[in-house]
Design a protein around this motif. Structure first.
Motif, mmCIF file in Angstrom:
data_model
loop_
_atom_site.group_PDB
_atom_site.id
_atom_site.type_symbol
_atom_site.label_atom_id
_atom_site.label_comp_id
_atom_site.label_asym_id
_atom_site.label_seq_id
_atom_site.Cartn_x
_atom_site.Cartn_y
_atom_site.Cartn_z
ATOM 1 N N GLY A 5 0.854 -1.307 -0.066
ATOM 2 C CA GLY A 5 -0.042 0.045 0.068
ATOM 3 C C GLY A 5 0.830 1.121 -0.010
ATOM 4 O O GLY A 5 0.508 2.338 -0.154
ATOM 5 N N SER A 7 5.020 2.826 -0.586
ATOM 6 C CA SER A 7 6.520 2.515 -0.784
ATOM 7 C C SER A 7 7.466 3.716 -0.522
ATOM 8 O O SER A 7 6.980 4.845 -0.492
ATOM 9 N N VAL A 37 6.653 1.673 13.104
ATOM 10 C CA VAL A 37 6.711 3.298 12.781
ATOM 11 C C VAL A 37 5.211 3.612 13.642
ATOM 12 O O VAL A 37 4.234 3.098 13.527
ATOM 13 N N ASN A 40 0.893 8.344 15.041
ATOM 14 C CA ASN A 40 0.462 9.607 15.900
ATOM 15 C C ASN A 40 -0.328 10.534 14.959
ATOM 16 O O ASN A 40 0.139 11.041 14.074
ATOM 17 N N PRO A 44 1.304 17.896 14.404
ATOM 18 C CA PRO A 44 2.442 18.330 14.711
ATOM 19 C C PRO A 44 2.644 19.722 15.066
ATOM 20 O O PRO A 44 2.114 20.671 14.170
ATOM 21 N N ILE B 141 0.702 5.715 4.925
ATOM 22 C CA ILE B 141 2.000 5.535 4.467
ATOM 23 C C ILE B 141 2.821 6.180 5.484
ATOM 24 O O ILE B 141 3.983 6.974 5.039
ATOM 25 N N HIS B 142 2.721 6.126 6.644
ATOM 26 C CA HIS B 142 3.566 6.554 7.893
ATOM 27 C C HIS B 142 4.844 5.862 7.776
ATOM 28 O O HIS B 142 6.046 6.542 8.119
ATOM 29 N N GLU B 143 4.970 4.559 7.328
ATOM 30 C CA GLU B 143 6.367 3.853 7.339
ATOM 31 C C GLU B 143 7.258 4.402 6.274
ATOM 32 O O GLU B 143 8.382 4.794 6.543
ATOM 33 N N PRO B 144 6.823 4.754 5.200
ATOM 34 C CA PRO B 144 7.875 5.152 4.145
ATOM 35 C C PRO B 144 8.037 6.684 4.593
ATOM 36 O O PRO B 144 9.203 7.369 4.356
ATOM 37 N N TYR B 146 8.454 7.924 7.520
ATOM 38 C CA TYR B 146 9.467 7.816 8.516
ATOM 39 C C TYR B 146 10.686 7.630 7.734
ATOM 40 O O TYR B 146 11.886 8.278 8.079
ATOM 41 N N LEU B 147 10.816 6.635 6.791
ATOM 42 C CA LEU B 147 12.307 6.554 5.874
ATOM 43 C C LEU B 147 12.626 7.767 5.333
ATOM 44 O O LEU B 147 13.763 8.317 5.154
ATOM 45 N N THR B 148 11.795 8.640 4.526
ATOM 46 C CA THR B 148 12.137 10.061 4.217
ATOM 47 C C THR B 148 12.409 10.881 4.988
ATOM 48 O O THR B 148 13.413 11.600 5.017
ATOM 49 N N ASN B 173 -1.398 14.350 9.894
ATOM 50 C CA ASN B 173 -0.490 14.528 11.098
ATOM 51 C C ASN B 173 0.176 13.284 11.197
ATOM 52 O O ASN B 173 1.093 13.288 11.495
ATOM 53 N N ARG B 174 -0.337 11.889 10.913
ATOM 54 C CA ARG B 174 0.353 10.961 11.059
ATOM 55 C C ARG B 174 1.741 10.640 10.130
ATOM 56 O O ARG B 174 2.568 10.194 10.523
ATOM 57 N N MET B 176 3.273 13.335 8.848
ATOM 58 C CA MET B 176 4.165 14.553 9.276
ATOM 59 C C MET B 176 4.782 14.106 10.710
ATOM 60 O O MET B 176 6.221 14.267 10.720
ATOM 61 N N SER B 177 4.241 13.308 11.472
ATOM 62 C CA SER B 177 4.888 12.901 12.772
ATOM 63 C C SER B 177 5.745 11.735 12.561
ATOM 64 O O SER B 177 6.846 11.726 13.122
ATOM 65 N N ALA B 258 7.619 9.375 -0.161
ATOM 66 C CA ALA B 258 6.830 8.366 0.433
ATOM 67 C C ALA B 258 5.540 7.965 -0.410
ATOM 68 O O ALA B 258 4.722 9.051 -0.555
ATOM 69 N N LEU B 259 5.471 6.894 -1.070
ATOM 70 C CA LEU B 259 4.577 6.870 -2.140
ATOM 71 C C LEU B 259 3.159 5.952 -1.781
ATOM 72 O O LEU B 259 3.558 5.144 -0.797
ATOM 73 N N TRP B 260 1.996 6.452 -2.127
ATOM 74 C CA TRP B 260 0.791 5.657 -1.821
ATOM 75 C C TRP B 260 0.339 4.894 -2.898
ATOM 76 O O TRP B 260 0.459 5.530 -4.067
#
Lengths: 48, 284
Positions: A5, A7, A37, A40, A44, B141-144, B146-148, B173-174, B176-177, B258-260
């Motif tokens: 979903g 990348s 991760v 949240n 911010p 896409i909070h995971e990618p 984080y990586l960015t 928000n999620r 950006m956080s 971060a791509l969706w």
């Protein structure tokens, strides 16, 4: 990310090489379920 | 996990359990009939399809159309005050699946869906699914992101990152956080400037906010909205992309994105409608 979903892409020509490697390692940890991760939803706030 | 995350999962978990309980008791919507391809799909967008978030939905639906799975029509730039009317028109027009984003019309959209129980609704939403036919999705896409953030934290030489968002809603928000958390993981000294422009699509306003951040020493910008990368390119600083990959449009400017990918969600919903198994659910 584990379900495709989302990348991560990085321009390796301009990004710091060691950080790119670290990010890719973290990406693998995420996909393998070894790193989570935080979700949240709070607004911010500036820190400067 | 933060208390916000805990409350979020609690809300979704409760809604999901409620839906499951209704299904167990036989109170859920009756199973719909199977349908032949192509099914009729309509989408309702509050911004132009050029905007990155709805653009990803539009792209996934066009891919389904090209495969012959659906017939696809859409309306863009639909005001929230007009959203309910357009939903009703598409339902009356015989569309099998209606897709959109109801962040500004959550309650009204659910009422419309309830009036058309033989139609399937799949909407971007801050809340959970609703019986008998209202499903939801979100961009996790909070995971990618984080990586960015990891890349951005190391890239800044001023230790100041500027972030321009649309509205301060959970979906924004999620990301950006997570980005901030990632940046701090590679640079604990980084500071953040944060601004919300109060629009989903106002590139000039986003650009203006970005210029102000560059003037305040930001040398990496988080481009949650269109317009920010233009400012970065003009002033020779770096940017981080969100949802879509715009690196080709800003060569040498976009460090990472971060791509969706909306295809898994869209394809699952279409398959469920065709199979007659569409139920109110969280499509992720």
């Amino acid at each position: 990310m584990a379900y495709d979903g989302g990348s991560f892409v990085v321009d390796e020509a301009i990004a710091d090489k060691a950080t790119v490697e670290a990010a890719k390692a973290k990406e693998k940890e995420i996909k393998d379920g070894l790193f989570r991760v935080n979700v949240n939803d709070a607004e911010p706030k500036p820190t400067l | 996990m933060s208390r916000f995350a805990a409350s979020y999962f609690t809300r979704r978990a409760v809604l999901g359990l409620a839906a499951a309980a209704l299904a167990t008791l036989g109170l859920a919507a009756p199973a719909a009939a199977q349908k032949a391809k192509p099914i009729k799909v309509a989408a309702i967008y509050t911004v132009p399809v050029e905007q990155q978030w709805v653009g990803r939905i539009h792209q996934a639906l066009n891919a389904a159309k090209d495969r012959g799975d659906i017939e696809y029509v859409f309306s863009e730039n639909v005001a929230n005050t007009d959203y309910e009317r357009v939903m009703r028109e598409y339902a009356e027009a015989g569309n099998d699946l209606i897709i959109g984003e109801v962040f500004g019309v959550e309650r009204a959209a659910r009422k419309v869906a309830e009036a058309y129980p033989d139609k399937a609704f799949l909407m971007g939403s801050s809340f959970g699914p609703t019986q008998p036919n209202f499903s939801v999705f979100d961009n996790f896409i909070h995971e990618p992101s984080y990586l960015t953030g990891m890349i951005a934290g190391k890239a800044t030489t001023t230790n100041v990152i500027g972030m321009v968002g649309g509205y301060a809603i959970p979906e924004v928000n999620r990301l950006m956080s997570a980005f901030m958390e990632g940046a701090l993981s590679t640079n604990p000294d980084v500071k953040f400037l944060v601004s919300f422009i109060g629009s989903w699509y106002d590139p000039p306003k986003a650009k203006e906010a970005a210029f102000a951040m560059i003037d305040a020493k930001a040398d990496v910008l988080y481009a949650e909205r269109f317009g920010v990368s233009d400012a970065a390119k003009e002033r020779g600083v770096k940017a981080i992309g969100n949802v879509i990959d715009t690196a080709a449009d800003y060569p040498g400017t976009i460090l990472a994105s971060a791509l969706w990918h909306m295809e898994p969600t869209i394809d699952r919903a279409i398959a469920a409608v065709i199979a007659g198994t569409f139920e109110p659910a969280d499509y992720g």
